[in-house]
Scaffold this active site. Sequence first.
Site, PDB file in Angstrom:
ATOM      1  N   ASP A   1       0.832  -1.206   0.000  1.00  0.00           N
ATOM      2  CA  ASP A   1       0.000   0.000   0.000  1.00  0.00           C
ATOM      3  C   ASP A   1       0.875   1.269   0.000  1.00  0.00           C
ATOM      4  OD1 ASP A   1      -2.030   1.822   0.368  1.00  0.00           O
ATOM      5  OD2 ASP A   1      -2.932   0.780   2.068  1.00  0.00           O
TER       6      ASP A   1
ATOM      7  N   GLY B   1      -5.109   3.143  -8.045  1.00  0.00           N
ATOM      8  CA  GLY B   1      -5.320   3.322  -9.477  1.00  0.00           C
ATOM      9  C   GLY B   1      -4.550   4.471 -10.089  1.00  0.00           C
TER      10      GLY B   1
ATOM     11  N   ASP C   1     -10.624   3.862  -1.751  1.00  0.00           N
ATOM     12  CA  ASP C   1     -11.222   2.827  -0.893  1.00  0.00           C
ATOM     13  C   ASP C   1     -12.728   2.667  -1.080  1.00  0.00           C
ATOM     14  OD1 ASP C   1      -8.683   2.739   0.067  1.00  0.00           O
ATOM     15  OD2 ASP C   1      -9.253   2.904   2.180  1.00  0.00           O
TER      16      ASP C   1
HETATM   17  C1  GAL Z   1      -5.724   2.024   2.717  1.00  0.00           C
HETATM   18  C2  GAL Z   1      -6.148   0.855   1.860  1.00  0.00           C
HETATM   19  C3  GAL Z   1      -7.142   0.051   2.648  1.00  0.00           C
HETATM   20  C4  GAL Z   1      -6.478  -0.438   3.927  1.00  0.00           C
HETATM   21  C5  GAL Z   1      -5.915   0.736   4.722  1.00  0.00           C
HETATM   22  C6  GAL Z   1      -5.102   0.273   5.907  1.00  0.00           C
HETATM   23  O1  GAL Z   1      -4.822   2.802   2.016  1.00  0.00           O
HETATM   24  O2  GAL Z   1      -6.696   1.303   0.655  1.00  0.00           O
HETATM   25  O3  GAL Z   1      -7.614  -1.042   1.880  1.00  0.00           O
HETATM   26  O4  GAL Z   1      -5.461  -1.347   3.598  1.00  0.00           O
HETATM   27  O5  GAL Z   1      -5.097   1.558   3.899  1.00  0.00           O
HETATM   28  O6  GAL Z   1      -4.496   1.310   6.624  1.00  0.00           O
END
Ligand code: GAL
Length: 403
Positions: A153, A203, A224
């Site tokens: 991420d 994306g 998200d």
């Molecule tokens: C976001 C991600 C989520 C989750 C979250 C955790 O950036 O899109 O799916 O993983 O971080 O902190």
Amino acid sequence: MRISVSAPVLASALLLLWLQPTPAASAQSTQVAQTPPMGWNSWNYFAGKVDDAGVRAAADQIVASGMKDAGYVYVNIDDTWEGQRDASGVLHTNSKFPDMKALADYVHSKGLKLGIYSGPGPKTCAGYAASLGHEEQDAKLYAEWGIDYLKYDLCSFIPAVMEKQAPHDKAEQMRIMIAAYDKMAKALKATGRPIVFSLCQYGWDAPWEWAPALGGNLWRTTGDIDPTWDRIYVILSQQEGLEAYSGPGHWNDPDMLEVGNGKLSMAENRAHFSMWAMLAAPLLAGNDLPHMKPEIRDILTNRDVIAIDQDRLGKQGARIYSDGEVDVWVRHLEGGALAVAVLNAGDNRYSSHPFHLNLAKLGLHGPQQGKDLWSGKGLVLTEGMPIELKSHDVLFVRIPSPK
Ligand code: GAL
């Protein structure tokens, strides 16, 4: 004749060349995710509350609920498992996860696989330690633990590296980002363990164009998801045009499932699950499995719908037309079969004002013998047939021999 190539075109060509997988790399990446990964992830319901006991309970429930038999395999720990690095840079778990290897052994003993989460920056989105400068070390650690899936991420990599190194150059920032994903892909490959590589960078910069070449098995296509119909419908609409990029080993990821979360109606849960199957999306349940209601289990384990998602051809469905607030989607399946989804994004359509299906627009002529995948009953689709559909509900039909 003089052929001139602009600098950006040349730069993209060089980037693609540089990303060409080595024979070993492509062998590795084709071992996994031949169909969209199926499993469960902790984030959508538990977020920061995930712990060892919760992950074991989820694994137990995947087996007990029949989800494992229906195809769910990955038990994925999302953010907030990370502790501190020791003097040698080795990352330790925090107190919620006393022994990750033992947890992996437990999950494997159930015939399931374990997934984990990190990112290319110094910190994860929730502010825990991430992999910057420790990519090889972390990949090795995951392999030693027996990890089978990594969600990576972007988060803090944006301010800490991209914006710092190229403050006024967005294109350069994107190149830095791609290189960071490539670095972890190579580190995972070097472990020799088949590990699904899931890119999570919302994306940005069309990952569908470059992620497959570096061995990405799936990539988020949007920001998200949340458990509301509006958000689910926006994400669904954003998948249009991405059909060509998905296929065995490499999938568009419209984010994890919200089935059973929030205040989604049963129609919305059904429609969300159906449309993710039309998209050949990864099916990662995100609900509280030990407290799952039977009707939610029935949605998540509908074998006919799962078979559409997991169709071996791996061809993502597309919206063919909309009429008012009703969208009609088609997905081509193995052996010439077809899935048709009629999705009502608007208000209830009663018999006084039903939706009329236009088969010709789908390239179909004459009555089509099919199966309604939610009632389980046979159904013949005919030209102009009236369809009553509740608000946010779907008619989902498989036609084995379309004409
Ligand atoms: C976001 C991600 C989520 C989750 C979250 C955790 O950036 O899109 O799916 O993983 O971080 O902190």
